[in-house]
Design a protein around this motif. Structure first.
Motif, short mmCIF file in Angstrom:
data_model
loop_
_atom_site.label_atom_id
_atom_site.label_comp_id
_atom_site.label_asym_id
_atom_site.label_seq_id
_atom_site.Cartn_x
_atom_site.Cartn_y
_atom_site.Cartn_z
N ASP A 221 0.82 -1.23 0.00
CA ASP A 221 0.00 0.00 0.00
C ASP A 221 0.85 1.27 0.00
N ASP A 222 2.08 1.15 -0.50
CA ASP A 222 2.94 2.33 -0.67
C ASP A 222 2.41 3.14 -1.85
N PRO A 223 1.94 4.38 -1.64
CA PRO A 223 1.30 5.17 -2.69
C PRO A 223 2.20 5.33 -3.93
N GLU A 224 3.52 5.45 -3.71
CA GLU A 224 4.42 5.62 -4.86
C GLU A 224 4.42 4.39 -5.76
N LYS A 225 4.48 3.21 -5.09
CA LYS A 225 4.49 1.96 -5.86
C LYS A 225 3.14 1.74 -6.56
N ILE A 226 2.08 2.11 -5.87
CA ILE A 226 0.75 1.98 -6.50
C ILE A 226 0.68 2.87 -7.74
N GLU A 227 1.20 4.08 -7.60
CA GLU A 227 1.20 5.01 -8.73
C GLU A 227 2.00 4.44 -9.90
N GLN A 228 3.13 3.76 -9.58
CA GLN A 228 3.93 3.14 -10.64
C GLN A 228 3.13 2.06 -11.37
N ASN A 229 2.37 1.30 -10.60
CA ASN A 229 1.53 0.26 -11.24
C ASN A 229 0.52 0.88 -12.20
N VAL A 230 -0.10 1.98 -11.76
CA VAL A 230 -1.09 2.64 -12.63
C VAL A 230 -0.41 3.19 -13.87
N GLN A 231 0.77 3.79 -13.67
CA GLN A 231 1.49 4.34 -14.83
C GLN A 231 1.82 3.24 -15.84
N TYR A 232 2.22 2.08 -15.32
CA TYR A 232 2.55 0.95 -16.19
C TYR A 232 1.32 0.54 -17.01
N MET A 233 0.18 0.42 -16.35
CA MET A 233 -1.04 0.03 -17.07
C MET A 233 -1.49 1.13 -18.04
N ASN A 234 -1.26 2.38 -17.66
CA ASN A 234 -1.60 3.48 -18.57
C ASN A 234 -0.78 3.40 -19.86
N ARG A 235 0.51 3.04 -19.71
CA ARG A 235 1.35 2.95 -20.90
C ARG A 235 0.86 1.83 -21.82
N ILE A 236 0.41 0.74 -21.22
CA ILE A 236 -0.14 -0.35 -22.03
C ILE A 236 -1.44 0.09 -22.71
N ALA A 237 -2.23 0.85 -21.97
CA ALA A 237 -3.48 1.37 -22.55
C ALA A 237 -3.17 2.25 -23.77
N LEU A 238 -2.14 3.09 -23.64
CA LEU A 238 -1.77 3.96 -24.76
C LEU A 238 -1.35 3.12 -25.96
N HIS A 239 -0.57 2.09 -25.69
CA HIS A 239 -0.12 1.19 -26.75
C HIS A 239 -1.33 0.60 -27.49
N LEU A 240 -2.31 0.15 -26.73
CA LEU A 240 -3.52 -0.43 -27.34
C LEU A 240 -4.29 0.62 -28.13
N TYR A 241 -4.31 1.81 -27.57
CA TYR A 241 -5.01 2.90 -28.27
C TYR A 241 -4.35 3.16 -29.62
N GLU A 242 -3.02 3.21 -29.61
CA GLU A 242 -2.30 3.49 -30.85
C GLU A 242 -2.47 2.36 -31.86
N ALA A 243 -2.79 1.17 -31.36
CA ALA A 243 -3.04 0.03 -32.27
C ALA A 243 -4.48 0.01 -32.76
#
Ligand code: GDD
Ligand code: MG
Length: 334
Positions: A221-243
């Motif tokens: 429940d470390d907010p920084e690590k949680i934020e990193q997880n969200v950022q990682y999924m956001n990057r994948i979302a962007l990849h899918l969007y671009e596809a």
């Protein structure tokens, strides 16, 4: 037939007995108010008929015929040519045997199995004929000849093999305007006779894809690590969007709701009431789930729910086809 309670004094006069029989039938008909009324009707008896739609699921095609029909030429069909399902008048045989024989004569396909789908009077004001409707699957192994009809009957029938969709379109454009043919093609459409077409992976349009990965898992429940997880999924979302797809994260919906509902922190009652349940609701509107990142009970739960709903599951990004709507290649994403 002769003891109809509301018909009496039937007499028949043969007006023509050339190829088929045209009669004038005179009779008295009892109206609702009990009065008897004299009527005369011309009745054309050309026997009964049968017709069949030949279809092939693998090829998504149907077989139709084209021939010259004088009566249509006399009534606003300048070429006189008519596209029809294979059909014929019944000989001294059952409708089924008759349509199997007719199919071979006219189309060249020797069927062994046909399915009756109904029967109908096609022109009940003047023609006695009842037509028996059939559908039957054909393939190349059943081709026994070229068809074309019987020479002695001067039929000159052309055999057409058309994509089913094209045949349906021809109803809309008016290129097909024969009653039995329209009825059978619409029956096939209504009952999904040709089945759902396998969607070519390469031609698939944009999918709505839920990105499921760890949010809290492994973060303590470390907010920084949680934020990193969200950022990682956001990057994948962007990849899918671009596809060419429309990606979504459960977090995009859940977190503003959790905050607005007044959650004091991750894992409290409000958070638990909204976070996972909202993703499951969202999933109903998605076509697919892609599972990304490390261990996560929540993400696994999402994959299981997606499976139960019959959604597509992707474990690897490489397996997700690019959407056909992607007009321009996007650099660096392959
Ligand atoms: N000489 C002559 N020959 C005729 C006449 N009427 C029909 N014929 C011959 O009899 C053949 C009958 O062929 P079938 O294949 O048995 O019948 P069809 O005409 O295709 O009838 C089918 O389609 C009709 C129109 O939709 C249907 O009304 C009918 O029930 C059946 O389904 C015609 O092709 C034609 O050679 C006529 O008046 N004179
Ligand atoms: Mg015919």
């Amino acid at each position: 037939m002769d003891n109809h309670p509301r018909i009496r004094k039937i007499t028949e006069e043969v007006l023509s007995d050339n190829w088929y029989v045209l009669k004038k039938v005179s009779f008295e008909y009892q109206k609702e108010n009990g009065e008897w009324e004299k009527q005369e009707r011309e009745v054309y008896d050309r026997g009964n008929g049968a017709t069949i739609l030949l279809y092939n699921r693998d090829k998504q095609t149907v077989v139709l015929t084209r021939q010259f029909r004088m009566p249509t030429y006399k009534n606003h069909n300048p070429s006189g040519m008519l596209i029809e399902t294979c059909a014929g008048l019944l000989d001294q045989e059952t409708p089924e045997a008759s349509i199997i024989r007719e199919t071979e004569e006219e189309t060249g396909y020797k069927l062994t199995k046909v399915q009756q789908v109904g029967e109908a009077y096609m022109s009940p004001g003047s023609v006695t004929e009842i037509v028996h409707f059939y559908v039957g699957e054909y393939d190349e192994t059943m081709a026994s000849g070229t068809g074309g009809g019987l020479d002695e009957e001067q039929e000159n029938i052309e055999v057409l093999e058309l994509p089913f969709d094209h045949a349906l379109e021809m109803i809309r454009t008016g290129e097909i305007r024969d009653g039995k043919t329209i009825l059978l093609l619409q029956y096939a459409e209504l009952h999904g006779l040709l089945g759902r077409k396998e969607v070519d992976e390469k031609e698939r349009g944009p999918m709505h894809i839920l990105v499921a990965g760890p949010y809290r898992s492994g973060t303590g429940d470390d907010p920084e690590k949680i934020e990193q997880n969200v950022q990682y999924m956001n990057r994948i979302a962007l990849h899918l969007y671009e596809a060419g797809h429309m990606p979504v994260l459960g977090e995009w919906y859940a977190l503003p709701l959790v905050a607005t509902a007044g959650s004091a922190g991750i894992g409290d009652e409000i958070f638990n009431r909204i976070f996972h349940p909202s993703s499951e609701r969202l999933l109903r509107h998605c076509d697919a789930v892609v599972r990304v990142g490390g261990p996560s009970a929540g993400a696994d739960q999402m994959v299981n729910a997606a499976k139960a709903m019959g959604k597509m599951i992707y474990e690897k990004l490489e397996d997700i086809p690019k959407a056909a709507c992607l007009a321009l290649p996007v650099q660096g994403l392959d």
